[in-house]
Design an enzyme around this catalytic site. Structure first.
Site, PDB file in Angstrom:
ATOM      1  N   GLU A 235      30.802  36.505  27.631  1.00  0.00           N
ATOM      2  CA  GLU A 235      31.611  35.718  28.566  1.00  0.00           C
ATOM      3  C   GLU A 235      31.098  34.286  28.544  1.00  0.00           C
ATOM      4  OE1 GLU A 235      31.531  36.960  32.684  1.00  0.00           O
ATOM      5  OE2 GLU A 235      32.218  38.983  32.220  1.00  0.00           O
ATOM      6  N   GLU A 283      43.116  35.475  38.072  1.00  0.00           N
ATOM      7  CA  GLU A 283      43.231  36.814  38.670  1.00  0.00           C
ATOM      8  C   GLU A 283      43.237  36.696  40.196  1.00  0.00           C
ATOM      9  OE1 GLU A 283      40.660  39.830  36.510  1.00  0.00           O
ATOM     10  OE2 GLU A 283      40.073  38.008  35.459  1.00  0.00           O
ATOM     11  N   LYS A 286      40.740  38.793  42.682  1.00  0.00           N
ATOM     12  CA  LYS A 286      39.282  38.744  42.625  1.00  0.00           C
ATOM     13  C   LYS A 286      38.762  38.273  43.982  1.00  0.00           C
ATOM     14  CE  LYS A 286      36.815  38.582  39.106  1.00  0.00           C
ATOM     15  NZ  LYS A 286      36.024  38.301  37.879  1.00  0.00           N
ATOM     16  N   GLU A 292      36.495  31.993  41.642  1.00  0.00           N
ATOM     17  CA  GLU A 292      36.594  33.271  40.920  1.00  0.00           C
ATOM     18  C   GLU A 292      38.035  33.586  40.512  1.00  0.00           C
ATOM     19  OE1 GLU A 292      34.214  35.519  39.871  1.00  0.00           O
ATOM     20  OE2 GLU A 292      32.826  33.911  40.365  1.00  0.00           O
TER      21      GLU A 292
END
Ligand SMILES: *[C@@H]1O[C@H](CO)[C@@H](O)[C@H](O)[C@H]1NC(C)=O
Length: 310
Positions: A235, A283, A286, A292
């Site tokens: 990542e 997203e 999250k 985030e």
């Protein structure tokens, strides 16, 4: 060219898995990391040729560590059940800390044995760690830290014995955010015009923080007697909203420079460093900090969050 992009699905508005696979292919993205053996994704990926990292899911660690039979059942249900996949790595635990870290090694051993027993020993088994497992500066003084990485030396030695790489989640963004006094933004974004850190032990010069973080991890592997173990960056990314440093400009600069940089490797290990960007989509479900929910290269409607050349 980066190796791939992480496909997280903590959202209620993402395209179908087959549309996602199509989007990867249309953008020329040749690798994907998924965080659990998602049957919709695995079915859509069949025959795609996309190289995969599949996480077991942290909730499976205890189960997989407990017995060889459990691991065999997991491999049967989640790997053997699918055809036409190109699986490079299985990740046993993502950023696991605390007492659960003791489950990683026995779970890795059981999964490795289960794969070998069914002729799938070519799939490498590893675990994904964050930079917090290391300590030490400059990069050549990196070690596994007594506080956050005491579980790592036996894992590193096991990886050396199997020939699997260590997967490392590398985030200059979090390092910079944690210490904006001592860390320069241009060093974090790959835009420093000259050397920022001279490693007086190795003699190597660092112009970006990504390389320094990766080389610190390499030094930690060496200090654990596992210098033959490679690193795959499982990542790396930069959020485009949610705090003053998380702008679309910074996210675009970081991710584009990352893509353009990884073919060069690091001062310690020149060559290509296999790297997966986090993440494909913003997203919306999250939890935690606002940032985030803004790590995506794409919006849920498949439009780019900002322009990127792969
Ligand atoms: C996901 O996020 C959306 C948008 O914020 C919200 O409407 C929805 O209730 C969330 N779903 C879950 C399961 O949290």
């Amino acid at each position: 060219m980066v190796a791939g992009v992480c496909y997280g699905v903590v959202a209620n508005n993402l395209p179908s898995a087959s549309d996602v696979v199509q989007l990867y292919r249309s953008k020329g993205i040749t690798g994907m990391r998924i965080y659990f053996p998602d049957s919709n994704a695995l079915k859509a990926l069949s025959g795609s040729g996309i190289n995969l990292i599949i996480d077991v899911g942290n909730d499976q660690l205890g189960n997989l560590a407990a017995s060889a039979l459990n691991a065999a059942a997991w491999v049967k249900d989640n790997i053997q059940a699918y055809q036409g996949l190109t699986i490079k790595y299985i990740t046993v635990g993502n950023e696991v800390s605390g007492s659960d870290a003791q489950l990683i090694l026995p779970a890795m051993k059981n999964v490795n044995a289960a794969l070998s027993n069914v002729g799938l020993g070519g799939i490498k088994v590893s675990t994904a760690v964050q930079s917090g497992v290391t300590a030490g500066f400059p990069p050549s003084r990196g070690t596994f830290s007594a506080s956050g990485g005491s579980h790592m030396p036996p894992i590193a030695q096991y990886l050396a014995s199997t020939g699997a790489p260590l997967l490392a989640n590398i985030y200059p963004y979090f390092s910079y955010k944690g210490d904006t006094t001592n860390i320069r933004l241009d060093y974090a974004l790959f835009t420093a015009p000259a050397t920022v850190v001279h490693d007086d032990v190795s003699g190597k010069d660092y112009q970006n923080l990504f390389d320094a973080l990766v080389d610190t991890m390499y030094s930690a592997l060496e200090s654990a007697g596992a210098g033959s173990v490679g690193i795959v960056v499982s990542e790396s990314g930069w959020p485009s909203a949610g705090d003053p440093m998380a702008t679309t400009g910074n996210a675009q600069t970081y991710n584009q420079n990352l893509i353009d940089h990884v073919g060069k490797g690091t001062p310690k290990r020149p060559g290509t460093i296999e790297t997966y960007i986090f993440a494909m989509f913003n997203e919306n479900n999250k939890t935690g900090l606002e940032t985030e929910r803004h790590f995506g290269l794409f919006n849920p409607d498949k439009s780019p969050a900002y322009p990127i050349r792969f």
